[in-house]
Design a protein around this motif. Structure first.
Motif, PDB file in Angstrom:
ATOM      1  N   ALA A   8       8.612   3.191  -2.474  1.00 36.73           N
ATOM      2  CA  ALA A   8       7.403   2.593  -1.887  1.00 36.73           C
ATOM      3  C   ALA A   8       7.268   1.140  -2.325  1.00 36.73           C
ATOM      4  CB  ALA A   8       6.176   3.382  -2.323  1.00 36.73           C
ATOM      5  N   SER A   9       6.344   0.467  -1.699  1.00 34.39           N
ATOM      6  CA  SER A   9       6.014  -0.906  -2.082  1.00 34.39           C
ATOM      7  C   SER A   9       5.330  -0.888  -3.454  1.00 34.39           C
ATOM      8  CB  SER A   9       5.056  -1.473  -1.036  1.00 34.39           C
ATOM      9  OG  SER A   9       4.125  -2.331  -1.631  1.00 34.39           O
ATOM     10  N   GLU A  10       5.393  -2.025  -4.162  1.00 33.55           N
ATOM     11  CA  GLU A  10       4.725  -2.030  -5.472  1.00 33.55           C
ATOM     12  C   GLU A  10       3.212  -1.932  -5.319  1.00 33.55           C
ATOM     13  OE1 GLU A  10       6.333  -5.476  -7.286  1.00 33.55           O
ATOM     14  OE2 GLU A  10       5.767  -6.786  -5.627  1.00 33.55           O
ATOM     15  N   LYS A  11       2.705  -2.165  -4.081  1.00 38.29           N
ATOM     16  CA  LYS A  11       1.255  -2.083  -3.851  1.00 38.29           C
ATOM     17  C   LYS A  11       0.794  -0.677  -3.471  1.00 38.29           C
ATOM     18  CE  LYS A  11       2.081  -6.226  -1.675  1.00 38.29           C
ATOM     19  NZ  LYS A  11       2.478  -6.460  -0.351  1.00 38.29           N
ATOM     20  N   ALA A  12       1.730   0.274  -3.334  1.00 32.93           N
ATOM     21  CA  ALA A  12       1.367   1.612  -2.842  1.00 32.93           C
ATOM     22  C   ALA A  12       0.390   2.316  -3.782  1.00 32.93           C
ATOM     23  CB  ALA A  12       2.625   2.453  -2.674  1.00 32.93           C
ATOM     24  N   GLU A  13      -0.468   3.132  -3.187  1.00 27.52           N
ATOM     25  CA  GLU A  13      -1.436   3.925  -3.957  1.00 27.52           C
ATOM     26  C   GLU A  13      -0.719   4.853  -4.941  1.00 27.52           C
ATOM     27  OE1 GLU A  13      -5.075   4.227  -3.218  1.00 27.52           O
ATOM     28  OE2 GLU A  13      -4.576   2.302  -2.317  1.00 27.52           O
ATOM     29  N   HIS A  14      -1.458   5.267  -5.940  1.00 27.57           N
ATOM     30  CA  HIS A  14      -0.928   6.186  -6.947  1.00 27.57           C
ATOM     31  C   HIS A  14      -0.388   7.468  -6.312  1.00 27.57           C
ATOM     32  CE1 HIS A  14      -0.522   8.125 -10.780  1.00 27.57           C
ATOM     33  NE2 HIS A  14      -1.227   9.145 -10.345  1.00 27.57           N
ATOM     34  N   SER A  15      -1.011   7.886  -5.202  1.00 27.12           N
ATOM     35  CA  SER A  15      -0.632   9.166  -4.577  1.00 27.12           C
ATOM     36  C   SER A  15       0.679   9.092  -3.799  1.00 27.12           C
ATOM     37  CB  SER A  15      -1.740   9.639  -3.640  1.00 27.12           C
ATOM     38  OG  SER A  15      -1.817   8.779  -2.528  1.00 27.12           O
ATOM     39  N   ALA A  16       1.334   7.941  -3.774  1.00 23.93           N
ATOM     40  CA  ALA A  16       2.693   7.910  -3.214  1.00 23.93           C
ATOM     41  C   ALA A  16       3.595   8.482  -4.304  1.00 23.93           C
ATOM     42  CB  ALA A  16       3.096   6.473  -2.876  1.00 23.93           C
ATOM     43  N   PHE A  17       4.145   9.683  -4.039  1.00 19.19           N
ATOM     44  CA  PHE A  17       4.905  10.363  -5.087  1.00 19.19           C
ATOM     45  C   PHE A  17       6.339   9.869  -5.097  1.00 19.19           C
ATOM     46  CE2 PHE A  17       1.470  13.412  -4.145  1.00 19.19           C
ATOM     47  CZ  PHE A  17       0.849  13.338  -5.374  1.00 19.19           C
ATOM     48  N   VAL A  18       6.525   8.685  -5.665  1.00 23.26           N
ATOM     49  CA  VAL A  18       7.858   8.089  -5.696  1.00 23.26           C
ATOM     50  C   VAL A  18       8.178   7.685  -7.129  1.00 23.26           C
ATOM     51  CG1 VAL A  18       7.712   7.222  -3.334  1.00 23.26           C
ATOM     52  CG2 VAL A  18       6.994   5.748  -5.220  1.00 23.26           C
ATOM     53  N   VAL A  19       9.467   7.568  -7.411  1.00 26.47           N
ATOM     54  CA  VAL A  19       9.825   7.101  -8.747  1.00 26.47           C
ATOM     55  C   VAL A  19       9.822   5.581  -8.807  1.00 26.47           C
ATOM     56  CG1 VAL A  19      11.118   9.088  -9.583  1.00 26.47           C
ATOM     57  CG2 VAL A  19      12.263   7.430  -8.167  1.00 26.47           C
ATOM     58  N   TRP A  20      10.358   4.964  -7.747  1.00 21.82           N
ATOM     59  CA  TRP A  20      10.485   3.506  -7.794  1.00 21.82           C
ATOM     60  C   TRP A  20       9.547   2.831  -6.809  1.00 21.82           C
ATOM     61  CZ3 TRP A  20      16.271   4.768  -7.415  1.00 21.82           C
ATOM     62  CH2 TRP A  20      16.831   4.851  -8.699  1.00 21.82           C
ATOM     63  N   ARG A  21       8.880   1.797  -7.267  1.00 23.64           N
ATOM     64  CA  ARG A  21       8.036   0.959  -6.433  1.00 23.64           C
ATOM     65  C   ARG A  21       8.595  -0.449  -6.436  1.00 23.64           C
ATOM     66  NH1 ARG A  21       2.733   3.348  -6.014  1.00 23.64           N
ATOM     67  NH2 ARG A  21       3.086   5.467  -6.731  1.00 23.64           N
ATOM     68  N   GLY A  22       8.421  -1.149  -5.319  1.00 24.66           N
ATOM     69  CA  GLY A  22       9.021  -2.482  -5.159  1.00 24.66           C
ATOM     70  C   GLY A  22      10.325  -2.268  -4.408  1.00 24.66           C
ATOM     71  N   PHE A  23      10.335  -2.580  -3.094  1.00 22.44           N
ATOM     72  CA  PHE A  23      11.461  -2.174  -2.249  1.00 22.44           C
ATOM     73  C   PHE A  23      12.799  -2.777  -2.681  1.00 22.44           C
ATOM     74  CE2 PHE A  23       8.005  -1.299   0.937  1.00 22.44           C
ATOM     75  CZ  PHE A  23       8.247   0.057   1.040  1.00 22.44           C
ATOM     76  N   GLY A  24      12.788  -4.088  -3.028  1.00 20.24           N
ATOM     77  CA  GLY A  24      14.063  -4.754  -3.358  1.00 20.24           C
ATOM     78  C   GLY A  24      14.782  -4.069  -4.517  1.00 20.24           C
ATOM     79  N   PRO A  25      14.151  -4.042  -5.703  1.00 22.66           N
ATOM     80  CA  PRO A  25      14.806  -3.405  -6.849  1.00 22.66           C
ATOM     81  C   PRO A  25      15.076  -1.916  -6.612  1.00 22.66           C
ATOM     82  CG  PRO A  25      12.748  -4.503  -7.509  1.00 22.66           C
ATOM     83  CD  PRO A  25      12.879  -4.698  -6.045  1.00 22.66           C
ATOM     84  N   ALA A  26      14.177  -1.229  -5.898  1.00 19.48           N
ATOM     85  CA  ALA A  26      14.362   0.219  -5.675  1.00 19.48           C
ATOM     86  C   ALA A  26      15.608   0.482  -4.837  1.00 19.48           C
ATOM     87  CB  ALA A  26      13.127   0.799  -4.991  1.00 19.48           C
ATOM     88  N   ILE A  27      15.831  -0.339  -3.838  1.00 18.75           N
ATOM     89  CA  ILE A  27      17.001  -0.119  -2.957  1.00 18.75           C
ATOM     90  C   ILE A  27      18.287  -0.384  -3.742  1.00 18.75           C
ATOM     91  CG2 ILE A  27      18.184  -1.048  -0.913  1.00 18.75           C
ATOM     92  CD1 ILE A  27      15.286  -1.223   0.350  1.00 18.75           C
ATOM     93  N   GLU A  28      18.270  -1.422  -4.568  1.00 20.72           N
ATOM     94  CA  GLU A  28      19.465  -1.697  -5.392  1.00 20.72           C
ATOM     95  C   GLU A  28      19.758  -0.540  -6.349  1.00 20.72           C
ATOM     96  OE1 GLU A  28      19.072  -5.550  -7.257  1.00 20.72           O
ATOM     97  OE2 GLU A  28      18.653  -6.413  -5.273  1.00 20.72           O
TER      98      GLU A  28
END
Ligand code: LER
Ligand code: MN
Length: 271
Positions: A8-28
């Motif tokens: 998810a984006s680093e701005k996503a709400e807490h309820s986004a159940f993801v490990v990584w936020r911030g698309f650039g670093p997460a995709i890498e």
């Protein structure tokens, strides 16, 4: 089958159940961990553009499995069965934009909590009629963009409508359009379905996407779900689509994601 991870984006709400936020670093990192794709939690077509996602994905040669839409509900309060027709219309428009994004990426679009809720003011049949009407308005864009839309059964502690796989498949029979499907999430199935593997077998013709997390929503291996049996069942029923890891970032995002990859990739690398 292929394995993706939800981000998810680093701005996503807490309820986004993801490990990584911030698309650039997460995709890498997803690439480095061995995931074959990413599931993007997006609020709108505009967010896809403003995050520069097309360029980041291309640079990393990363596929997108699905555009997920929990943030449309959690951050923007939009849902398909809202009592206000203007909100329902806005929800349909946002989803049409996300279908266009998915079409560019060869991905699908999910509907989780954006289905909305049952309320005391309406019967279940009235809620269903609103949902079916909204969904039918998505069909022209789905056909034009060649995009499937999958409905996710979500457990009763998060939403009170369409909690198990059988309920969603009963709705799909009424919708009767081949571009709609069900997206079982084994975390929710463990709470709501009678038996995860029996339910997967029973509903196999509608399964177009799968979410993976252990029984406690941590990475596989930290709970009591039998992933060998679950993934074996999916393979036995002929499922060849994406499975995406959607887990809590515990004890920390990198440990959670890399441990999930380590536990699950052996089941996927044989193909
Ligand atoms: C979303 O994929 C999900 O599983 C839900 O629990 C989010 O509310
Ligand atoms: Mn899920």
């Amino acid at each position: 089958m292929k394995l993706a991870i939800a981000i998810a984006s680093e701005k996503a709400e807490h309820s986004a159940f993801v490990v990584w936020r911030g698309f650039g670093p997460a995709i890498e990192k997803a690439k480095r961990a061995g995931f074959q794709g990413v599931e993007l939690a997006l609020r709108s077509e505009r967010e896809f553009e403003s995050e520069g996602l097309a360029e980041i994905l291309q640079r990393n040669k990363m596929s997108v499995s699905c555009v997920s839409t929990g943030q449309v509900f959690a951050a923007d309060g939009l849902y398909f069965t809202h009592e206000d027709p203007a909100v329902r219309k806005r929800t349909v428009e946002i989803f049409q934009g996300l279908i266009r994004v998915a079409g560019r990426l060869g991905a699908m679009v999910n509907i989780g909590r954006a289905r909305g809720l049952l309320t005391p003011e309406r019967t279940r049949e009235e809620t269903e009629a609103l949902f079916l009407d909204s969904l039918s308005q998505l069909i022209p864009e789905m056909e034009r963009c060649h995009v499937d839309v999958v409905i996710e059964p979500v457990n009763r502690y998060e939403i009170n409508y369409l909690n198990n796989t059988d309920e969603v498949c009963a709705l799909l029979r009424k919708l009767h359009h081949p571009r709609f499907g069900v997206m079982p999430d084994v975390f929710h199935m463990n709470i709501e379905d009678d038996d995860i593997c029996e339910s997967l077998k029973r509903n196999r013709e509608y399964i177009k996407y799968v979410h993976l997390a252990d029984s406690n929503r941590y990475y596989p291996g930290r709970g009591h779900l039998n992933f060998e049996k679950i993934l074996g069942t999916l393979r036995t029923v002929g499922y060849q689509g994406w499975c995406a890891v959607e887990i809590l970032p515990d004890p920390d995002p990198d440990t959670a994601a890399f441990s999930a990859a380590e536990a699950l990739l052996p089941f996927f690398s044989a193909e």
